[in-house]
Enzyme design. Structure first.
Site, PDB file in Angstrom:
ATOM      1  N   GLN A  63       0.830  -1.202   0.000  1.00  0.00           N
ATOM      2  CA  GLN A  63       0.000   0.000   0.000  1.00  0.00           C
ATOM      3  C   GLN A  63       0.869   1.257   0.000  1.00  0.00           C
ATOM      4  O   GLN A  63       1.921   1.301   0.640  1.00  0.00           O
ATOM      5  CB  GLN A  63      -0.946  -0.017   1.203  1.00  0.00           C
ATOM      6  CG  GLN A  63      -0.267  -0.284   2.549  1.00  0.00           C
ATOM      7  CD  GLN A  63      -1.262  -0.519   3.680  1.00  0.00           C
ATOM      8  OE1 GLN A  63      -2.473  -0.498   3.468  1.00  0.00           O
ATOM      9  NE2 GLN A  63      -0.750  -0.730   4.890  1.00  0.00           N
ATOM     10  N   HIS A 110       0.934  -4.609   2.927  1.00  0.00           N
ATOM     11  CA  HIS A 110      -0.389  -4.771   3.538  1.00  0.00           C
ATOM     12  C   HIS A 110      -0.522  -6.225   3.981  1.00  0.00           C
ATOM     13  O   HIS A 110      -0.887  -6.491   5.110  1.00  0.00           O
ATOM     14  CB  HIS A 110      -1.479  -4.360   2.526  1.00  0.00           C
ATOM     15  CG  HIS A 110      -2.867  -4.409   3.091  1.00  0.00           C
ATOM     16  ND1 HIS A 110      -3.974  -4.013   2.404  1.00  0.00           N
ATOM     17  CD2 HIS A 110      -3.329  -4.830   4.287  1.00  0.00           C
ATOM     18  CE1 HIS A 110      -5.064  -4.165   3.160  1.00  0.00           C
ATOM     19  NE2 HIS A 110      -4.689  -4.667   4.299  1.00  0.00           N
ATOM     20  N   ASN A 146       1.973  -0.509  10.610  1.00  0.00           N
ATOM     21  CA  ASN A 146       0.558  -0.148  10.660  1.00  0.00           C
ATOM     22  C   ASN A 146       0.497   1.336  10.312  1.00  0.00           C
ATOM     23  O   ASN A 146       0.793   2.194  11.144  1.00  0.00           O
ATOM     24  CB  ASN A 146       0.016  -0.412  12.066  1.00  0.00           C
ATOM     25  CG  ASN A 146      -1.453  -0.073  12.184  1.00  0.00           C
ATOM     26  OD1 ASN A 146      -2.007   0.669  11.357  1.00  0.00           O
ATOM     27  ND2 ASN A 146      -2.091  -0.590  13.209  1.00  0.00           N
ATOM     28  N   VAL A 147       0.183   1.616   9.074  1.00  0.00           N
ATOM     29  CA  VAL A 147       0.279   2.982   8.549  1.00  0.00           C
ATOM     30  C   VAL A 147      -0.613   3.948   9.337  1.00  0.00           C
ATOM     31  O   VAL A 147      -0.304   5.121   9.476  1.00  0.00           O
ATOM     32  CB  VAL A 147      -0.083   2.986   7.042  1.00  0.00           C
ATOM     33  CG1 VAL A 147      -0.123   4.385   6.469  1.00  0.00           C
ATOM     34  CG2 VAL A 147       0.929   2.138   6.277  1.00  0.00           C
ATOM     35  N   PHE A 173      -1.667  -5.088  13.999  1.00  0.00           N
ATOM     36  CA  PHE A 173      -1.763  -5.328  12.551  1.00  0.00           C
ATOM     37  C   PHE A 173      -1.148  -6.678  12.192  1.00  0.00           C
ATOM     38  O   PHE A 173      -1.755  -7.488  11.482  1.00  0.00           O
ATOM     39  CB  PHE A 173      -1.048  -4.172  11.854  1.00  0.00           C
ATOM     40  CG  PHE A 173      -1.124  -4.150  10.352  1.00  0.00           C
ATOM     41  CD1 PHE A 173      -2.227  -4.621   9.654  1.00  0.00           C
ATOM     42  CD2 PHE A 173      -0.072  -3.606   9.617  1.00  0.00           C
ATOM     43  CE1 PHE A 173      -2.285  -4.564   8.266  1.00  0.00           C
ATOM     44  CE2 PHE A 173      -0.120  -3.539   8.236  1.00  0.00           C
ATOM     45  CZ  PHE A 173      -1.222  -4.029   7.561  1.00  0.00           C
ATOM     46  N   LYS A 214      -3.315  -9.585  13.396  1.00  0.00           N
ATOM     47  CA  LYS A 214      -4.518  -9.758  12.580  1.00  0.00           C
ATOM     48  C   LYS A 214      -4.195 -10.434  11.250  1.00  0.00           C
ATOM     49  O   LYS A 214      -4.906 -11.331  10.800  1.00  0.00           O
ATOM     50  CB  LYS A 214      -5.157  -8.388  12.286  1.00  0.00           C
ATOM     51  CG  LYS A 214      -6.276  -8.037  13.239  1.00  0.00           C
ATOM     52  CD  LYS A 214      -6.669  -6.595  13.127  1.00  0.00           C
ATOM     53  CE  LYS A 214      -7.830  -6.259  12.229  1.00  0.00           C
ATOM     54  NZ  LYS A 214      -8.182  -4.817  12.399  1.00  0.00           N
ATOM     55  N   GLN A 215      -3.096  -9.978  10.615  1.00  0.00           N
ATOM     56  CA  GLN A 215      -2.710 -10.558   9.334  1.00  0.00           C
ATOM     57  C   GLN A 215      -2.324 -12.031   9.502  1.00  0.00           C
ATOM     58  O   GLN A 215      -2.615 -12.854   8.640  1.00  0.00           O
ATOM     59  CB  GLN A 215      -1.556  -9.757   8.713  1.00  0.00           C
ATOM     60  CG  GLN A 215      -1.988  -8.399   8.183  1.00  0.00           C
ATOM     61  CD  GLN A 215      -2.846  -8.494   6.924  1.00  0.00           C
ATOM     62  OE1 GLN A 215      -2.601  -9.285   6.036  1.00  0.00           O
ATOM     63  NE2 GLN A 215      -3.896  -7.686   6.860  1.00  0.00           N
ATOM     64  N   LYS A 249      -5.703 -14.028  10.188  1.00  0.00           N
ATOM     65  CA  LYS A 249      -6.612 -14.045   9.043  1.00  0.00           C
ATOM     66  C   LYS A 249      -6.003 -14.763   7.835  1.00  0.00           C
ATOM     67  O   LYS A 249      -6.659 -15.568   7.202  1.00  0.00           O
ATOM     68  CB  LYS A 249      -6.987 -12.607   8.680  1.00  0.00           C
ATOM     69  CG  LYS A 249      -8.075 -12.507   7.625  1.00  0.00           C
ATOM     70  CD  LYS A 249      -8.578 -11.074   7.494  1.00  0.00           C
ATOM     71  CE  LYS A 249      -9.587 -10.951   6.357  1.00  0.00           C
ATOM     72  NZ  LYS A 249      -9.919  -9.545   6.071  1.00  0.00           N
ATOM     73  N   HIS A 250      -4.734 -14.481   7.520  1.00  0.00           N
ATOM     74  CA  HIS A 250      -4.133 -14.971   6.275  1.00  0.00           C
ATOM     75  C   HIS A 250      -2.973 -15.950   6.493  1.00  0.00           C
ATOM     76  O   HIS A 250      -2.912 -17.002   5.876  1.00  0.00           O
ATOM     77  CB  HIS A 250      -3.631 -13.799   5.435  1.00  0.00           C
ATOM     78  CG  HIS A 250      -4.699 -12.797   5.095  1.00  0.00           C
ATOM     79  ND1 HIS A 250      -5.660 -13.036   4.157  1.00  0.00           N
ATOM     80  CD2 HIS A 250      -4.951 -11.558   5.600  1.00  0.00           C
ATOM     81  CE1 HIS A 250      -6.465 -11.978   4.059  1.00  0.00           C
ATOM     82  NE2 HIS A 250      -6.063 -11.072   4.935  1.00  0.00           N
TER      83      HIS A 250
END
Ligand code: NAG
Ligand code: NAG
Ligand code: NAG
Ligand code: NAG
Ligand code: NAG
Length: 226
Positions: free
Chosen positions: A36, A60, A96-97, A106, A109-110, A113-114
């Site tokens: 990003q 991201h 975490n921008v 951040f 979470k990543q 989730k992924h």
């Protein structure tokens, strides 16, 4: 077999099917490596960024994905581990921008989730984050770097989609990236670039599932600010 036996059989078979379906996880057939552009992210957010953005594309996420159908999410409940050794590097390439004090929020979470869905080839949390560092730094999949090599610098100029796409292709063995733009009515900015690789991260591929026509994130042909 009597009626009770029949019901028993049907129940058993049904339970077995449910068990098989619930224990099988959604697979994936390629990876999206999405970066990003910080100033654009901060311009289009509802809550202002707490820290001033750098004129850089940063990570991201690295997302196991499917060319057709849903992407896997939240696969294993492996507890997130603190990553002392990797953190100084992640702070640079994967901040975490919105709020750099909350980098770890951040990353966690990543991962849940992924990253938790990326095995194989990425076996565990350390392996997942180390691989992203390697891709961005060692393999030079740094989108700012790739654009800069094609003489596209972040000067806030208006670019064509073809110029941006060709510049990225110069760094990805000529494979097609996915570009995401956002507009506020006055101007349209390049917000994200996704590089796609095969499911074992050995080679770039053309990104499947381009942003569809009519989507607010579709990059126009001309006048894309970067
Ligand atoms: C962000 O907004 C500022 C102020 O409106 C503008 O000068 C700048 O060009 C914008 N940058 C991007 C990348 O959207
Ligand atoms: C930034 O993150 C920190 C740590 O999670 C939090 O305490 C703070 O309230 C956040 N600031 C903003 C403006 O969101
Ligand atoms: C994580 O995976 C890597 C690569 O397979 C392996 O070398 C390492 O030992 C694993 N670490 C843990 C904590 O399981
Ligand atoms: C990514 O590329 C930009 C532009 O060349 C450069 O300024 C930046 O330091 C690079 N980041 C890393 C971590 O290599
Ligand atoms: C990696 O994946 C590609 C296609 O997804 C396959 O052709 C190739 O053999 C794989 N390479 C390895 C080392 O597994």
């Amino acid at each position: 077999m009597g009626f009770t036996g029949m019901i028993y059989m049907v129940t058993m078979v049904f339970s077995l099917i449910v068990l098989i379906l619930s224990s099988s996880t959604v697979g994936f057939d390629y990876f999206q490596f999405t970066q990003q552009y910080q100033p654009a992210v901060c311009n289009f957010t509802a809550t202002p960024c707490k820290d001033p953005p750098d004129k850089l594309f940063t990570v991201h996420g690295l997302w196991p994905s499917n060319a057709k159908g849903n992407d896997p999410e939240g696969c294993k409940t492996q507890k997130y581990q603190k990553m002392q050794i990797l953190e100084p590097q992640l702070e640079i390439i994967w901040p975490n921008v919105y709020n750099r004090t909350a980098n770890e929020v951040f990353w966690r979470k990543q991962w849940y989730k992924h990253g938790s869905c990326a095995s194989p080839p990425l076996q565990n949390q350390t392996h997942y984050f180390e691989t992203v560092i390697k891709m961005y730094r060692t393999q030079k999949q740094n989108v700012s770097y790739i654009l800069s090599k094609a003489n596209i610098e972040p000067k806030g100029e208006k670019r064509t989609r073809v110029d941006i796409e060709n510049a990225i292709r110069g760094g990805t063995n000529n494979m097609v990236p996915k570009l995401k733009c956002q507009t506020n009515g006055r101007m349209t900015a390049l917000v994200e670039v996704t590089l796609c690789s095969d499911s074992n991260l050995t080679q770039f591929i053309n990104c499947p599932r381009p942003i569809p026509p009519g989507s607010p994130y579709l990059c126009p042909t001309n006048n894309i600010q970067y």
